[in-house]
Design a protein around this motif. Sequence first.
Motif, PDB file in Angstrom:
ATOM      1  N   ARG A  79      -6.196  -0.135  11.458  1.00  7.80           N
ATOM      2  CA  ARG A  79      -6.518  -1.059  10.371  1.00  7.80           C
ATOM      3  C   ARG A  79      -5.872  -2.420  10.611  1.00  7.80           C
ATOM      4  N   PRO A  80      -6.474  -3.481  10.116  1.00  5.40           N
ATOM      5  CA  PRO A  80      -5.866  -4.813  10.253  1.00  5.40           C
ATOM      6  C   PRO A  80      -4.629  -4.948   9.381  1.00  5.40           C
ATOM      7  N   VAL A  81      -3.687  -5.775   9.823  1.00  9.15           N
ATOM      8  CA  VAL A  81      -2.465  -6.025   9.063  1.00  9.15           C
ATOM      9  C   VAL A  81      -2.446  -7.506   8.681  1.00  9.15           C
ATOM     10  N   SER A  82      -2.556  -7.775   7.395  1.00  6.75           N
ATOM     11  CA  SER A  82      -2.578  -9.160   6.918  1.00  6.75           C
ATOM     12  C   SER A  82      -1.193  -9.787   7.002  1.00  6.75           C
ATOM     13  N   ASP A  83      -1.151 -11.115   7.014  1.00 10.73           N
ATOM     14  CA  ASP A  83       0.130 -11.793   7.207  1.00 10.73           C
ATOM     15  C   ASP A  83       1.050 -11.681   6.007  1.00 10.73           C
ATOM     16  N   TYR A  84       0.545 -11.241   4.857  1.00 10.83           N
ATOM     17  CA  TYR A  84       1.402 -11.080   3.685  1.00 10.83           C
ATOM     18  C   TYR A  84       2.065  -9.702   3.639  1.00 10.83           C
ATOM     19  N   VAL A  85       1.702  -8.800   4.525  1.00 11.91           N
ATOM     20  CA  VAL A  85       2.220  -7.432   4.478  1.00 11.91           C
ATOM     21  C   VAL A  85       3.679  -7.410   4.928  1.00 11.91           C
ATOM     22  N   ILE A  86       4.536  -6.853   4.094  1.00 12.91           N
ATOM     23  CA  ILE A  86       5.951  -6.650   4.421  1.00 12.91           C
ATOM     24  C   ILE A  86       6.222  -5.170   4.642  1.00 12.91           C
ATOM     25  N   GLY A  87       5.878  -4.365   3.665  1.00 10.10           N
ATOM     26  CA  GLY A  87       6.177  -2.936   3.740  1.00 10.10           C
ATOM     27  C   GLY A  87       5.112  -2.084   3.096  1.00 10.10           C
ATOM     28  N   GLU A  88       5.302  -0.789   3.203  1.00 10.45           N
ATOM     29  CA  GLU A  88       4.368   0.172   2.619  1.00 10.45           C
ATOM     30  C   GLU A  88       5.157   1.398   2.177  1.00 10.45           C
ATOM     31  N   TRP A  89       4.841   1.882   0.988  1.00  7.16           N
ATOM     32  CA  TRP A  89       5.472   3.102   0.500  1.00  7.16           C
ATOM     33  C   TRP A  89       5.048   4.303   1.339  1.00  7.16           C
ATOM     34  N   GLY A  93       0.834  -1.195   0.000  1.00  8.58           N
ATOM     35  CA  GLY A  93       0.000   0.000   0.000  1.00  8.58           C
ATOM     36  C   GLY A  93       0.867   1.241   0.000  1.00  8.58           C
ATOM     37  N   VAL A  94       0.214   2.405   0.018  1.00 12.11           N
ATOM     38  CA  VAL A  94       0.908   3.693  -0.022  1.00 12.11           C
ATOM     39  C   VAL A  94       0.342   4.608   1.056  1.00 12.11           C
ATOM     40  N   SER A  95       1.234   5.215   1.834  1.00 10.41           N
ATOM     41  CA  SER A  95       0.856   6.306   2.726  1.00 10.41           C
ATOM     42  C   SER A  95       1.354   7.600   2.091  1.00 10.41           C
TER      43      SER A  95
END
Length: 375
Positions: free
Chosen positions: A221-231, A174-176
């Motif tokens: 927000r929930p954090v799914s187990d596939y999430v590594i990073g975010e821009w 995702g992107v912040s």
Amino acid sequence: MMKTNPIYDERLKKVQACINHENEHVVGCYMGQGVPPTYSDISLAKYISDTDAGLKCFIDFVNRMNAIAPVDCINFGYPGLIRASLSMMWWSSVKMPGEELDENEIWQVDEKKMIQDGDYELIIKEGSAAVRDRILPQVIDMKKIEQFFAYHAKDDDMTFQKYTDAGYPVLTSGVSCPPFETLCGGRSMSAFFMDCYRKPDLIKEAQDVMLEEQLKMIASRPVSDYVIGEWIGGWRGASGLVSPKIWDNLVWPYMHKIALALIDRGITPILHLDQNWNRDLERFLELPAKKCIINTDGMTDLRIARKVLGDHVAFMGDVPSQMLVVSTPDEVKDYVRRLLDDIGVKGVFLAAGCDAPTKSKFENLIAIHEVAQEY
């Protein structure tokens, strides 16, 4: 719960080791959101709008590369229905292939002065939604935003499972977008930069309101187990574009706080730094050590960055986008080898700077990953 496999698990360990500067070899990272249809029988317009066909095209293309030179991971995956996300980030209209543009012409942000006089005050008084909800229907069909959210709510788990099945960790989920960037897009660059000189205190107060909204969203927000990073987007706020006073007051404090909020959730901030950030590289030492990646585009000097930052952050890049279009594979390999000889391999994700253009030469993209295997 996402099901993994040995290839994915091995590559994920490489990614995690690279972030921690524990890697022995450089990590080859694919970046090229709009490239795959150039080398397939699908138009760019269909690729973006038909999410099933588009995702298949993206993964098939990375698989084709991987068969020639291993792809360790992906920076940013398939950009399905990207118009909505860009309009929401920058409060701007976006011209799309197959609609306002030729079916194979890359999407373009059509920036206009949508934030009017008095809107900073309105954000301070009522929150960003008071301005955003007025602007968005003027720049995009709201049904496209509904479609975008429905697509991600329904298909994100399936999408990341497909990347995993293919063996590719995707670093960015995702992107912040910092408030500076959103306001700059909605006000238009020239008008917003003038505002930064004329009424910086007002802008700061509005950005403070927007930041608090973002931080609450990140925390809840929930954090799914596939999430590594975010821009974390760094575009108009680059050191090469704004004065030190503006950067210190309106850019860095917000990027810094967003990064800390992501780290608190176990998410790696990937600071996507377009343009030149040389002047302010030392400030990245204010972030926790070995928790972040800086993702540069060829204009920030990674040799200087390595001297200043050492092993404090990981580095992603840094093959300039123009080289991927006009250079030969040997020239690309020479650029990459000289860079790696100078900065070493610890904490380095080797990738196209920013994003590979749609007309990138296939053999130049392969060249990046072939050199990654040498180091």
